[in-house]
Design a protein around this motif. Structure first.
Motif, PDB file in Angstrom:
ATOM      1  N   THR A   1       0.824  -1.200   0.000  1.00 16.19           N
ATOM      2  CA  THR A   1       0.000   0.000   0.000  1.00 16.19           C
ATOM      3  C   THR A   1       0.861   1.254   0.000  1.00 16.19           C
ATOM      4  OG1 THR A   1      -1.695   1.242   1.202  1.00 16.19           O
ATOM      5  CG2 THR A   1      -0.159  -0.058   2.523  1.00 16.19           C
TER       6      THR A   1
ATOM      7  N   ARG B   1      -0.639   4.009   1.189  1.00 11.25           N
ATOM      8  CA  ARG B   1      -1.331   4.857   2.163  1.00 11.25           C
ATOM      9  C   ARG B   1      -1.499   4.142   3.507  1.00 11.25           C
ATOM     10  NH1 ARG B   1      -4.141   8.165  -1.631  1.00 11.25           N
ATOM     11  NH2 ARG B   1      -4.531   9.651   0.038  1.00 11.25           N
TER      12      ARG B   1
ATOM     13  N   HIS C   1      -4.978   3.687   5.949  1.00  9.38           N
ATOM     14  CA  HIS C   1      -5.473   2.345   6.263  1.00  9.38           C
ATOM     15  C   HIS C   1      -5.597   2.155   7.773  1.00  9.38           C
ATOM     16  CE1 HIS C   1      -5.825   0.390   2.405  1.00  9.38           C
ATOM     17  NE2 HIS C   1      -4.645   0.837   2.038  1.00  9.38           N
TER      18      HIS C   1
ATOM     19  N   ARG D   1      -8.670   4.108   8.857  1.00 10.57           N
ATOM     20  CA  ARG D   1      -9.869   3.378   8.433  1.00 10.57           C
ATOM     21  C   ARG D   1     -10.104   2.163   9.332  1.00 10.57           C
ATOM     22  NH1 ARG D   1     -10.188   0.560   4.422  1.00 10.57           N
ATOM     23  NH2 ARG D   1     -12.387   0.813   3.830  1.00 10.57           N
ATOM     24  N   GLY D   2      -9.021   1.441   9.615  1.00 13.42           N
ATOM     25  CA  GLY D   2      -9.155   0.260  10.449  1.00 13.42           C
ATOM     26  C   GLY D   2      -9.678   0.591  11.831  1.00 13.42           C
TER      27      GLY D   2
ATOM     28  N   THR E   1     -12.634   5.753   2.336  1.00 13.35           N
ATOM     29  CA  THR E   1     -12.611   4.754   1.269  1.00 13.35           C
ATOM     30  C   THR E   1     -12.719   5.418  -0.083  1.00 13.35           C
ATOM     31  OG1 THR E   1     -13.636   3.103   2.703  1.00 13.35           O
ATOM     32  CG2 THR E   1     -13.770   2.703   0.338  1.00 13.35           C
TER      33      THR E   1
ATOM     34  N   GLU F   1      -6.020   2.365  -4.075  1.00 19.89           N
ATOM     35  CA  GLU F   1      -6.050   1.173  -3.247  1.00 19.89           C
ATOM     36  C   GLU F   1      -7.195   0.266  -3.674  1.00 19.89           C
ATOM     37  OE1 GLU F   1      -3.544   0.941  -0.656  1.00 19.89           O
ATOM     38  OE2 GLU F   1      -2.915   2.595  -1.942  1.00 19.89           O
TER      39      GLU F   1
ATOM     40  N   THR G   1      -7.147  -4.831  -0.764  1.00 18.61           N
ATOM     41  CA  THR G   1      -6.160  -4.230   0.138  1.00 18.61           C
ATOM     42  C   THR G   1      -6.852  -3.608   1.347  1.00 18.61           C
ATOM     43  OG1 THR G   1      -4.689  -3.754  -1.713  1.00 18.61           O
ATOM     44  CG2 THR G   1      -4.306  -2.531   0.314  1.00 18.61           C
ATOM     45  N   MET G   2      -7.939  -2.874   1.096  1.00 20.43           N
ATOM     46  CA  MET G   2      -8.657  -2.231   2.191  1.00 20.43           C
ATOM     47  C   MET G   2      -9.266  -3.269   3.128  1.00 20.43           C
ATOM     48  SD  MET G   2     -10.349   1.169   0.442  1.00 20.43           S
ATOM     49  CE  MET G   2     -10.819   0.523  -1.160  1.00 20.43           C
TER      50      MET G   2
ATOM     51  N   TYR H   1      -6.489  -4.868   5.468  1.00 19.18           N
ATOM     52  CA  TYR H   1      -6.014  -4.052   6.580  1.00 19.18           C
ATOM     53  C   TYR H   1      -7.084  -3.848   7.646  1.00 19.18           C
ATOM     54  CZ  TYR H   1      -1.525  -3.324   4.437  1.00 19.18           C
ATOM     55  OH  TYR H   1      -0.266  -3.544   3.931  1.00 19.18           O
TER      56      TYR H   1
ATOM     57  N   SER I   1     -16.244  -2.069   0.506  1.00 19.38           N
ATOM     58  CA  SER I   1     -15.100  -1.272   0.043  1.00 19.38           C
ATOM     59  C   SER I   1     -15.159  -1.115  -1.471  1.00 19.38           C
ATOM     60  CB  SER I   1     -13.782  -1.942   0.456  1.00 19.38           C
ATOM     61  OG  SER I   1     -13.624  -1.940   1.849  1.00 19.38           O
TER      62      SER I   1
END
Length: 322
Positions: A71, A73, A77, A80-81, A173, A180, A184-185, A188, A250
């Protein structure tokens, strides 16, 4: 002018969102079913471990292999997580104390917040009629929550907090969707769930803070235990629906305009009513029905206005987007 590619992206995004919400709805039922016997962080850890295995065996090979872990970013991430972890835990804690239909209805402030965030942070346009729908939805939430009355429960604030965090998640997102992938999103998010729930378990998993009469607080502080054999099926289902829902939601928000795809999440509302009646014996109160109607009505109006605005822009130009 709305291009054919944009319309196609919106259609695919809407389908992804609807499927994701169905997964999340099944997940909610499983979590509520387990909330009286296990600690929230234990359930989330087991769910995430199962989800990660499914991701590694199914989604990752179909999405480019180990490259999905790369990634550009990492900071976003992480944010976001944390947003999705805190949103899930807040909602699930509320779910332990509230009827499932009420909790889901209150949580549906999130598409309205997403619409607001899409204007503030993403520069998307929302006209006065859609703003009216947003305010109507907020009013519907107040009808269900009943602030200032004896019927008000502190637990009803938890789905509101979850909704704000969820809106932040999907605004981010949309922000990183160009660079991304959905895989990938999703990876993570599962990784953040595992780390956070394990940390909770190490900190309070011995149950030393347990014993509260409040169902939400008890769900958070209960000691970890060995799951009953019959509950492994439920844990497996919520693990599968968690990773599938995370991947497809996502995908929805990276492919579509946030203000367009958000109303499709209202698929969860009738499902919550059905689950509440058939599994938990819950039926919304008359005032809750009014609030649900206001919230769902505002979401459907947002959807209709989006479609009409695209037609207006195509035939009359951007100034007709209302």
């Amino acid at each position: 002018m709305a291009t054919a590619a944009m319309k196609r992206g919106n259609l695919i995004g809407a389908l992804c969102a609807a499927f994701a919400v169905m997964c999340f709805s099944v997940n909610d039922v499983g979590i509520k079913f387990l909330s009286g016997d296990y600690a929230l962080h234990q359930v989330v850890l087991i769910r995430s471990l199962i989800g990660t295995v499914v991701f590694l065996l199914v989604i990752m090979p179909l999405s480019g292999g180990w490259r999905v872990m790369k990634t550009r970013r990492p900071g976003i991430h992480l944010i976001r997580g944390l947003c999705v972890v805190l949103a899930n835990m807040s909602f699930f804690l509320g779910l332990a104390a509230l009827p499932i239909a009420d909790a889901v209805a209150i949580f549906f402030i999130s598409p309205l917040v997403i619409t607001v965030f899409s204007v503030i942070f993403l520069g998307e346009h929302v006209g006065p009629r859609r703003w009216t729908a947003v305010f109507l939805g907020f009013a519907g939430v107040m009808v269900i929550v009943k602030p200032g009355t004896s019927a008000f429960q502190l637990a009803s604030l938890l789905p509101i907090l979850a909704a704000i965090l969820y809106a932040t998640l999907h605004t981010l997102t949309r922000k990183i969707g160009a660079t991304e992938s959905a895989a990938t999103m999703a990876f993570y998010i599962q990784f953040t769930f595992i780390v956070t729930s394990a940390a909770f378990g190490l900190a309070i998993g011995d149950g030393r803070f347990a014993g509260s009469a409040d169902p939400s607080l008890e769900f958070l502080t209960r000691a970890w235990g060995v799951p009953a054999v019959e509950d492994y099926a439920v844990l497996t289902v919520i693990g599968l629906t968690s990773v599938a829902g995370g991947y497809f939601i996502s995908q929805a928000y990276r492919m579509s305009e946030a203000a367009f795809v958000a109303p499709f999440e209202y698929v969860a509302m009738p499902m919550a009513v059905i689950w509440g009646l058939t599994i938990f014996g819950e039926w919304p109160a008359p005032s809750a029905w009014l609030g649900i109607a206001m919230i769902v009505g505002s979401g459907l109006f947002l959807l209709w206005r989006e479609a009409e605005s695209d037609d207006d822009m195509a035939t009359k130009g951007p100034k007709y987007r209302r």
